[in-house]
Scaffold this active site. Structure first.
Site, PDB file in Angstrom:
ATOM      1  CG  ASP A   6      -1.925   0.915   1.426  1.00 23.99           C
ATOM      2  OD1 ASP A   6      -2.770   1.798   0.290  1.00 23.99           O
ATOM      3  OD2 ASP A   6      -1.942   1.560   2.580  1.00 23.99           O
ATOM      4  CG  ASP A   8      -1.956   7.700   0.543  1.00 30.08           C
ATOM      5  OD1 ASP A   8      -1.037   8.184   0.327  1.00 30.08           O
ATOM      6  OD2 ASP A   8      -2.999   8.268  -0.269  1.00 30.08           O
TER       7      ASP A   8
HETATM    8  C1  2M8 Z   1      -7.839   8.984  -1.122  1.00 26.83           C
HETATM    9  O1  2M8 Z   1      -7.210   7.629  -0.884  1.00 26.83           O
HETATM   10  C2  2M8 Z   1      -7.232   7.865   0.827  1.00 26.83           C
HETATM   11  C3  2M8 Z   1      -5.926   6.275   0.930  1.00 26.83           C
HETATM   12  O2  2M8 Z   1      -5.070   6.448   0.484  1.00 26.83           O
HETATM   13  C4  2M8 Z   1      -7.717   7.373   1.697  1.00 26.83           C
HETATM   14  O3  2M8 Z   1      -9.404   6.956   1.006  1.00 26.83           O
HETATM   15  O4  2M8 Z   1      -8.217   8.509   2.423  1.00 26.83           O
HETATM   16  C5  2M8 Z   1      -7.909   9.142  -2.256  1.00 26.83           C
HETATM   17  O5  2M8 Z   1      -8.028   9.163  -3.478  1.00 26.83           O
HETATM   18  C6  2M8 Z   1      -6.034   9.147  -3.235  1.00 26.83           C
HETATM   19  O6  2M8 Z   1      -6.572   8.859  -4.880  1.00 26.83           O
HETATM   20  C7  2M8 Z   1      -5.573  10.243  -2.809  1.00 26.83           C
HETATM   21  O7  2M8 Z   1      -4.284  10.458  -3.194  1.00 26.83           O
HETATM   22  C8  2M8 Z   1      -5.088   9.869  -1.344  1.00 26.83           C
HETATM   23  C9  2M8 Z   1      -5.410  11.159  -0.638  1.00 26.83           C
HETATM   24  O8  2M8 Z   1      -4.619  11.336   0.965  1.00 26.83           O
HETATM   25  O9  2M8 Z   1      -7.138  10.356  -0.683  1.00 26.83           O
END
Ligand code: 2M8
Length: 272
Positions: A6, A8
């Site tokens: 993963d 983030d």
């Molecule tokens: C969104 O994704 C994150 C997890 O990775 C979430 O759901 O909090 C998505 O929109 C992704 O494209 C974007 O980069 C991310 C940014 O925090 O948020």
């Protein structure tokens, strides 16, 4: 070894999206030709930039397992079922973006609740909600297969999931955003498909699969790899991933990632 990760909160720190502590390990893995495969909620456009910055060249899985992109330069791997998509072979599991948007509209009607998807949010809204810099906001908004929406507070995850399933979609419910994806999509499915293709290409090799994730939306991926590793947050592992007996990295974010990958590699006598 195949490493699925993963981004983030796992390879990238959750608060500042930094990855510097993992760079030396990533470089060594690339030199050893050990694939590091991102498996993320992010879009192709977001992952392309990150791959370039950190020097990854292998396949990647986007939008919560909606699609696998395999660089065409990997000529040695024959991937049936895929279609050509620019510089990639594409294996699509999910819907296209128009279908995902229609699904969100149906969900809003079924819940009788206005829902805000990424297309309904301005760039300034997304910047505020995610902390992403403006150029990255554009890339996060350029969705191809799935729609993230602000998780409504007045419904339980179960209520959202049941309603979505009746509509013929799947949802990955997160704290901030939930992601509407196709019924055939998912991080687990996409990872399994890719493992199978690496295995078909090297039928006699014993491929060992490692997965790293930090949140419940990584569960499906962690369940299909042989060595699942949890990257904890600052307050420890996410409660949704506890009590599974899985290895937990010794630090959060990119530092935890680097420590855990180094340790696993050393246990296979690959000295990083
Ligand atoms: C969104 O994704 C994150 C997890 O990775 C979430 O759901 O909090 C998505 O929109 C992704 O494209 C974007 O980069 C991310 C940014 O925090 O948020």
């Amino acid at each position: 070894l195949l490493i699925f990760t993963d981004l983030d909160g796992t390879l990238l720190n959750s608060d500042d999206y930094r990855y510097d502590a993992a760079l030396p390990v990533l470089k060594q893995l690339q030199d050893l030709k050990i694939p590091v495969i991102p498996v993320t909620s992010k879009t192709r456009s977001e992952v392309e930039v990150i791959r370039e910055q950190i020097g990854l060249t292998d396949a990647f899985i986007v939008e919560n397992g909606s699609a696998v992109f395999i660089p065409i330069s990997e000529q040695n791997l024959a991937f049936p079922q895929t279609q050509n998509w620019g510089d990639y072979d594409l294996m699509q599991f999910g819907f296209n973006y128009t279908e995902a948007r229609q699904g969100l509209q149906k969900l809003a009607e079924a819940l009788n609740q206005p829902l805000k998807g990424f297309a309904d949010l301005s760039e300034a809204d997304v910047h505020q909600l995610t902390g992403l810099p403006p150029e990255d906001v554009k890339r996060a908004k350029s969705r191809e297969f799935s729609e993230p929406f602000v998780t409504p507070k007045n419904f339980t995850s179960l209520e959202i999931e049941q309603t979505v399933n009746k509509l013929g979609f799947q949802v990955v419910v997160g704290d901030r955003f939930s992601h509407l994806i196709g019924q055939e999509a998912g991080k687990g499915k996409a990872v399994q498909w890719l493992i199978q293709h690496y295995q078909n290409h090297q039928p006699h090799a014993k491929i060992i699969t490692v997965g790293l994730g930090n949140s419940p939306n990584d569960l499906a991926m962690l369940e299909v790899v042989e060595i699942p590793i949890i990257i904890p947050g600052h307050k420890g592992p996410h409660p949704g991933l506890e009590n599974r007996g899985w290895k937990v990295a010794t630090a959060s974010g990119c530092q935890g990632w680097a420590n855990a990958v180094r340790e696993i590699c050393n246990s296979f006598k690959i000295n990083l």
